[in-house]
Scaffold this active site. Structure first.
Site, PDB file in Angstrom:
ATOM      1  N   HIS A 274      41.567  37.285  37.476  1.00  0.00           N
ATOM      2  CA  HIS A 274      41.397  38.076  38.550  1.00  0.00           C
ATOM      3  C   HIS A 274      41.889  39.745  38.170  1.00  0.00           C
ATOM      4  CE1 HIS A 274      42.086  40.048  42.682  1.00  0.00           C
ATOM      5  NE2 HIS A 274      43.269  40.170  42.445  1.00  0.00           N
TER       6      HIS A 274
ATOM      7  N   CYS B 105      36.785  41.954  42.220  1.00  0.00           N
ATOM      8  CA  CYS B 105      37.716  42.701  41.909  1.00  0.00           C
ATOM      9  C   CYS B 105      37.929  43.485  40.732  1.00  0.00           C
ATOM     10  CB  CYS B 105      39.105  41.674  41.651  1.00  0.00           C
ATOM     11  SG  CYS B 105      38.902  40.306  40.457  1.00  0.00           S
TER      12      CYS B 105
END
Length: 1044
Positions: free
Chosen positions: A875, A502
């Site tokens: 994330h 990510c």
């Protein structure tokens, strides 16, 4: 010769006497009729007793009068009598019990049978013979079309009187065969319950040997066809009781004959996995599973999941129907069997089955949390489904619209069950927030609903997620990215997460949304000598023109991978960005560059032209310059060094420092985002960094401009900024610069991006161990260091240094401070003396005559957010908008661009949220508030785009001219063909997937009305009952919906 069970037990004689007992005369009272009957009974005792009893029962006497007469008949029956009279009375009582049209008549028949069975056993045994029972079971009793429903009850009643008789074994043998035949005929739940009651009371009648196994299997098939046709709560409870009797019989058989369990379960699986059934099997099958010993679970599941003869469609059908069993009330261990099968499928990597079943069933399971009677099992299944579904956010996101309503309902219920479920649900939700961060717009209503509930710590969350994942091998689920039918409604394309990538996806999307850079990359010529830039061009081209909802950046990842990164581990996106830009820059700089699109301009001097033509694309887009000056405080000698940069790394001031500083010369105006007009007075300057500045001249504009004031070095002993007054708590040697950004009003103690830039550019005192070696003094001396920006980049990248090493824990920790982000940022750029005359003209932004600073305005275009508390985990996702020049093509007469309206600049430009494969519309409000709602979600890397001014207009014009000539960049032939082929391939894949999923979905048990559970609870609070969705609400209709 035995009497036939169907012949009329009444002979023709005696009818007159019976008729005379009827009260057909109005002058005859009930008392006289009773007396007449009693006298008749005494006169006719013996041969006429059956006829008298029938006349009394069939008469219209009140039941209390009849009861007295019947008692006399029953008392008389206890006396010795001949066989013929016994047969007559047994035939009559059989008729009353089996065909009586009222409960009273059946009770009389039962009572008489019991008396004769007890007092006349020989006659009863002779009457209750094998042939008679065979006739009852095979032909029934009563006229055609009106066969009695009480045959099994009658047999059960009579069996107790023949258990010790010589004919008992023959009767048991008959019943073993007949109950098997009956079950094969698929009797109703009521009749099946009667069979079970009979066999439970008289286990000698249970089939034995191979017939016993067949009986169990056929009984399971009976249960599979059970349906409750009534919606009344009493009828439903009766139905549940009937099912429990039948399943209880199976439990009894399994206890004594364990070898029958596995074949029975195999038959059950055959039923629930069948794809040919016209009607779905009943959820009543859940009652069967609850009686299977749990110690058999592992072996049963292992055999099922490793059986190659079971197709995926059959397995999906079976597990789908099992999940529907969470609706079955009072069932035990059903959730354990469902979870065990789901785990078994994960163990053999049947991920496609698990995904389809989870996505199709999870909402129905969730809706059952409304019902206390099935809540515990439903919550267990829901927890496993969500915690195991970790490759995608899809399952969790299906529940988002329903969570607030369910939470409100559970709070209203206010029971121990509801309170416990709320806490477990909140824990589950926070696990999902942690695992699938990056959706603040979607999560905000859910967070609001559960904000008062306990929040689990990160260790607990990691434990739950690690314990329940389908697999520990991330690459095994790489191909199962979220299924999207088409592109996002935004028209943008997502990037597939290849295993903690990510960080790369967010950076690529931010670079892609930097439209000037994107167009330059896409305009690269074919055959250039920049392999990494070529791969980026292909990736951008697919993001621009692909029909897929998300594409894989695998090729670019392998080419741009920093060699020290650990595969599969989370990385620092800022570190990756620096490495990527440096690689692209060095690749072009070393001679591999061919592309050069900038046009020669009449306004571009030879020096400036040479300056631009010798820059790489990375330098043109992201390159800036900064001057670092160090002044010795002893000899006042100044040394300076100019350095290039592609990003500014902004540290956080110490916690004990007031980031806002003292009141500046001209206070910051906290205003909403809008376009800032340049000041009219070109004499508003900031001087040399060591010259004390004067207060600026006020502007006459209604929306006043905010000028930058920079405090430079001070002479030793000089007052610490006398203009500011005697503000306390300000370090004179490190006073923040007044780099002003226009932003939403922030909390008093919060930090802002301008605060961090002020801290970055403010003077720093070098003392003690940090003393500076002065060449002139030839020794270490105290000194002051200051950084000044001398050239602003086209795209300004700011990295907020949130990660620092904690020597106590020996780990990198994250600074979670909320930093307010201005949508418009004004940056001070040092102007060289030779540039002063060029830039300092009426109508120009704040610049200097002589040496000084000018203000360059930047618009926010991307924000990369890190969610988590460590750089090694968490994330990344990003917000982006596509900033373009707000000027018409061509230059106005005065040479300055004209701004568009304020609204167009800051609010009409659409924001997007990029989170791996998912792209959605967003807003600047979401960007501003994300950390307020989700404290672990903090802005990390910011992209700003420079607004055009006189100097930067040369580059802007060249880019705009290229855009006008080419429109959307014209891709070379090979790239266009590759995109076209992939789009065709995607359409073919869609068609194939649609066919495959149609087969899968058609195989899944239908649950079309699951949402009514949630809708019903919204307004239905009128009735009571323990089976309602919440205490005091729901009603019987709700219960029917629960079970079926």
């Amino acid at each position: 010769m035995l009497p036939q069970p169907h012949q009329n037990p009444l002979s023709n004689h005696g009818t007159t006497k019976i008729r005379d007992l009827s009260p057909n005369s109005e002058s005859v009272s009930d008392e006289s009729q009773a007396a007449l009957a009693v006298s008749a009974l005494s006169l006719e005792q013996g041969a006429e007793m059956d006829k008298i009893l029938e006349a009394v029962v069939m008469s219209s006497y009140p039941n209390n009068v009849k009861q007295g007469l019947v008692r006399r008949v029953i008392e008389a029956a206890k006396q010795p009598m001949d066989s013929e009279q016994c047969w007559s009375m047994l035939e009559l009582s059989t008729k009353l019990y089996l065909t009586g049209d009222t409960k009273y008549k059946r009770e009389i028949g039962k009572e008489v049978l019991e008396v004769y069975g007890h007092y006349h056993p020989e006659e009863f045994e002779e009457f209750f013979n094998v042939r008679f029972l065979l006739s009852l079971l095979q032909e029934g009793y009563g006229p055609l079309g009106k066969r009695s429903h009480y045959v099994l009850d009658y047999i059960q009643l009579g069996l107790q009187f023949v258990l010790e008789s010589p004919s008992a074994n023959s009767i048991f043998s008959l019943l073993r065969i007949e109950v098997l035949r009956k079950v094969c005929e698929r009797p109703s739940p009521k009749q099946c319950a009667k069979i079970s009651k009979l066999l439970t009371q008289h286990p000698q009648c249970i089939p034995t040997g191979k017939h016993q196994l067949l009986f169990c299997q056929q009984l399971i098939r009976c249960i599979a066809q059970f349906q409750c046709v009534s919606e009344g709560e009493e009828e439903i409870m009766e139905f549940l009781e009937q099912v429990n009797k039948v399943s209880g019989l199976l439990q009894r058989i399994w206890r004594t004959q364990t070898s029958a369990i596995l074949p029975s379960l195999k038959e059950l699986f055959t039923i629930i996995s069948s794809t040919e059934e016209q009607e779905a099997p009943s959820n009543a099958l859940a009652s069967v599973v609850q009686f299977v010993p749990l110690e058999l679970m592992d072996g049963v599941i292992r055999n099922l999941t490793n059986d190659d003869s079971i197709t995926d469609v059959q397995m999906m059908m079976a597990i789908g129907r099992m999940i529907d069993w969470v609706s079955w009330p009072l069932g035990k261990n059903i959730d354990k069997w469902i979870i065990a099968l789901l785990k078994g499928l994960a163990a053999v990597k049947k991920f496609s089955i698990l995904i389809e079943v989870t996505l199709s069933k999870i909402e129905k399971v969730f809706s059952k949390l409304l019902y206390p009677i099935v809540r515990e099992g439903a919550l267990s299944v829901l927890q496993y489904m969500l915690l195991s579904f970790q490759h995608s956010h899809e399952a969790f996101h299906l529940l988002l619209p329903h969570i607030p309503r369910l939470v409100a309902s559970l709070k209203k219920e206010d029971s121990n069950s509801a309170t416990s479920s709320l806490e477990q649900l909140a824990e589950l939700i926070h696990c999902m927030f942690f695992r699938f961060s990056g959706f603040p717009d979607l999560y905000e209503p859910v967070l609001e609903a559960v904000k008062a509930l306990p929040i689990p710590n990160e260790d607990r969350i990691k434990h739950l997620l690690g314990q329940n994942a389908w697999t520990s091998q991330k690459n095994e689920l790489a191909c199962f990215y979220p299924r999207l039918a088409s592109k996002s409604e935004t028209g943008k394309i997502g990037l597939i997460n290849l295993g903690n990538t990510c960080y790369m996806n967010s950076i690529i999307q931010s670079l892609f949304m930097a439209s000037d850079f994107r167009h330059s990359v896409l305009n690269l010529t074919e055959g250039n000598s920049q392999p990494l830039m070529t791969k980026l061009q292909w990736l951008f081209a697919f993001l621009e023109h692909s029909q897929r909802p998300a594409i894989s950046p695998e090729s670019f990842l392998s080419a741009s991978w920093p060699p020290w990164f650990t595969p599969g581990a989370q990385q620092d996106c800022s570190e990756y960005l620096k490495y990527l830009l440096d690689r692209l820059h060095e690749e072009e700089k070393t001679g591999k560059r061919i592309y050069q699109k900038l046009k020669e301009s009449s306004l571009m001097s030879q020096a400036v032209e040479h300056h631009y033509l010798n820059k790489t694309l990375i330098e043109k887009m992201f390159g800036g310059k900064m001057m670092t000056k160090i002044r010795c405080l002893k000899c006042l000698n100044v040394s300076s060094r100019e350095e290039a940069f592609t990003d500014l790394s902004l540290a956080f001031p110490p916690s004990d420092r007031n980031v806002h500083g003292s009141t500046p010369i001209r206070p910051v105006e906290e205003i909403g985002p809008q376009f800032i007009e340049p000041p009219e007075n070109a004499g508003q300057l900031t001087g040399s960094p060591w010259i004390q500045r004067k207060a600026p001249v006020a502007s006459d504009h209604a929306a006043p401009s905010v000028l930058l004031e920079t405090l430079g070095f001070q002479e030793p002993g000089e007052a610490a900024n006398p203009i500011r007054g005697n503000d306390a708590g300000v370090d004179a040697a490190k006073d923040p610069l007044s780099t002003f950004g226009e932003q939403e009003c922030a909390p008093k103690d919060s930090r802002s991006v301008p605060d961090l830039i002020n801290y970055f550019l403010s003077p720093e005192r070098l003392t003690a161990e940090n003393q500076y070696h002065c060449e002139k003094c030839a020794s270490l001396q105290d000194a002051e260091k200051v950084a000044e920006l001398t050239e602003g980049p086209h795209y300004l990248i700011l990295t907020l240094l949130r990660f620092s090493f904690d020597p106590r824990t020996m780990k990198r920790k994250k600074i979670l401070d909320n930093v307010s982000i201005p949508v418009v940022l004004k940056l001070p750029i040092l102007v060289a003396p030779e540039e002063t005359e060029e830039v300092c003209r009426p109508g120009k932004d704040g610049a200097v005559r002589g040496s000084g600073f000018m203000t360059v305005v930047y618009d926010l275009c991307s924000v990369v957010v890190h969610s988590g508390i460590s750089s090694e985990s968490g994330h990344y996702y990003c917000y982006s908008r596509e900033c373009t020049d707000t000027v018409p093509h061509g230059q106005p007469q005065d040479g300055m661009p004209k701004p568009a309206s304020d609204k167009q600049l800051d609010f009409e430009i659409q924001w997007y949220l990029f989170n791996d494969t998912r792209v959605s519309f967003s807003s600047f409000e979401s960007v501003s508030n994300v950390t307020s709602f989700f404290p672990k979600d903090t802005a990390y890397v910011l992209f700003y785009r420079q607004r055009p001014d006189r100097q930067s207009c040369l580059l802007h014009e060249a880019l705009a001219e290229a855009g006008r000539l080419h429109g959307e960049p014209s891709l070379h032939k090979d790239l266009m063909e590759a995109i076209s082929k992939d789009n065709i391939l995607f359409l073919q894949e869609q068609e194939k997937e649609a066919r495959n999923r149609a087969a899968y979905i058609s195989a899944l048990p239908k649950s079309p009305l699951w949402w009514r559970d949630l809708d019903r609870d919204k307004d239905d609070d009128s009735s009571s009952g323990g089976c309602s969705p919440a205490a005091g609400g729901g009603g019987s209709g709700s219960f029917h919906g629960l079970v079926f």
